[in-house]
Design an enzyme around this catalytic site. Structure first.
Site, PDB file in Angstrom:
ATOM      1  N   GLN A   1     -19.142 -19.996  38.058  1.00 24.88           N
ATOM      2  CA  GLN A   1     -18.871 -19.205  39.338  1.00 24.88           C
ATOM      3  C   GLN A   1     -18.351 -17.642  38.758  1.00 24.88           C
ATOM      4  O   GLN A   1     -17.708 -17.123  39.620  1.00 24.88           O
ATOM      5  CB  GLN A   1     -17.647 -19.857  40.099  1.00 24.88           C
TER       6      GLN A   1
ATOM      7  N   CYS B   1     -17.303 -30.776  45.382  1.00 23.70           N
ATOM      8  CA  CYS B   1     -17.207 -31.354  44.051  1.00 23.70           C
ATOM      9  C   CYS B   1     -15.812 -31.185  43.390  1.00 23.70           C
ATOM     10  O   CYS B   1     -16.180 -31.044  42.268  1.00 23.70           O
ATOM     11  CB  CYS B   1     -18.390 -31.041  43.400  1.00 23.70           C
TER      12      CYS B   1
END
Ligand code: PMP
Length: 407
Positions: free
Chosen positions: A204, A365
């Site tokens: 990310q 997640c």
């Protein structure tokens, strides 16, 4: 930095013109996967139409062309993350593939019973489970750095977890569930001062902020191609040459060998030692094209634009009655997680979808972080360079509408 021409950028993503239930799509699920600019899609097509061949093994023309394009893509990744050597870039199937490769090879090569691995409380499952599995196999111990209420790593606690048994720290650069940017430079210094190694999950990060593996002195770093405007099924493991050379390969097969007899096999050199079998050739070449797209826009320009979007979204969302933002770290990138009053995230997400507003709902997640906040999940809006303030206004209006209906 330089202002970006966003309408020009949007024109490169035909999917953004989709109508969803008759409403224009506003796509806020970029942390799950990003859309691909036309040039990436064309590049992948072009590989299949004009270059298709297996790499590194043919004497024939097309095989050589495909090999060159694949190795050029590796070079693009090297330059993008500023690795010292091209062969320090290993192509994988994604961040998950890269972490599993590392957990297996690193475990096999360096971990003995009683050794310790440190992760953080905000990891994605793919940076938890492979280490748990490895610790079970090698009888090693998994330790977890706690975070504070804002969703920031507690550096004081991190320091206390480092011991002579610590072999590896595996930590995310940016949290996919909260958006927090972790103080990686300081963590690397503490880790190395302790004589341990560090792996950074940049799944990310690379699409939002500069990640320079040499400046940060990272031992290992992973990311996924599909979260940085590239094809699915592509990813990267970066590792320092010395460490990769020392490590046992994980998967065996073609390409990763030098010579094979039934008695003994010797392994190929880097990076091939870690790339068993036929890789995602077209995908990796497409990833090279995606990196060109990002590089041409300039990652600093992207970061500045997305910071502006994140600040605007935070301010506007905060005006909604009952708004609770989960994760309020001082430093954040492109992700905003929230809950509205008592409305279940799934209900809100489903009704927003009917207005063309694509958000993510659930635990992202990262169940342990949801447990920490005592919530089952959140709604998450995450931004890419093609999002606009107009879209954010539509999101805010949509949430207000749903809150009135359900509230
Ligand atoms: N780490 C982080 C921080 C992530 O956000 C993700 C994807 N959501 C992953 C790892 C796993 O990436 P992939 O599913 O592409 O392998």
């Amino acid at each position: 930095t330089m202002a970006l021409n966003i309408s020009n950028i949007r024109e490169q993503f035909p999917i953004l013109e989709s109508l969803i239930y008759g409403k224009p799509l506003a796509y806020f699920d970029n942390a799950a996967t990003m859309h691909k600019p036309g040039r990436v899609v064309s590049k992948v097509n072009e590989v299949y139409e004009k270059l298709n061949s297996n790499i590194h093994r043919g004497v024939h023309f097309l095989s050589n062309e495909a090999t060159t394009a694949y190795e050029e893509a590796r070079k693009k990744v090297q330059v993008f993350v500023n690795a010292a050597h091209t062969h320090e870039v290993i192509f994988t199937s994604g961040a998950t593939g890269a972490i599993n490769l590392l957990a297996n090879s690193f475990g096999e090569s360096y971990i003995k019973p009683g050794d310790e691995i440190i992760i953080s409380a905000m990891e994605h499952h793919s940076n938890i489970v492979p280490w748990q599995m490895m610790c079970k196999r090698r009888k090693a111990i998994l330790k977890v750095i706690p975070i504070n209420q804002k969703g920031e790593i507690r550096l004081d606690e991190f320091e206390k977890l480092l011991t002579p048994q610590t072999k590896l720290v595996a930590v995310t650069y940016v949290s996919n569930a909260l958006g927090s940017i972790n103080p990686i430079a300081r963590m690397v210094k503490k880790t190395h001062a302790n004589g341990s190694m560090i792996m950074v999950d940049a799944a990310q990060a690379v699409q939002h902020i500069r990640v320079d593996v040499q400046a940060l002195d990272l031992d290992f770093m992973v990311f996924s191609g599909h979260k940085i405007y590239g094809p699915t099924g592509t990813g990267v493991l970066y590792g320092k040459q010395k460490l990769l050379n020392e490590m046992e390969p994980w998967q065996g097969g073609g390409e990763m060998i030098k010579s094979v007899t039934f008695e003994e096999t010797t392994y190929n050199e880097l990076p091939f030692k870690f790339e068993a079998g036929t890789p995602n050739i077209a995908g990796c070449i497409g990833l090279g094209e995606a990196i060109d797209f990002v590089t041409e826009l300039g990652i600093e320009n992207i970061q500045k634009y997305e910071d502006d979007l994140l600040n605007y979204a935070t301010e506007e969302l905060m005006k909604i009655p009952g708004m609770r933002i989960i994760g309020t770290a001082d430093k954040k990138a492109s992700v905003i997680s929230f809950l509205v009053g008592e409305i279940h995230p799934f209900d809100l997400g489903t009704l927003l979808d009917k207005m063309g507003l694509a958000v993510r709902t659930g635990h992202h997640c990262a169940q342990p972080i949801m447990d920490y906040y005592g919530i089952p999940g959140t709604l998450r809006a995450s931004f890419a360079v093609y999002n606009t303030k107009d879209e954010i206004d539509r999101l805010v209006t949509g949430i207000n509408k749903v809150a009135q209906m359900l509230g």
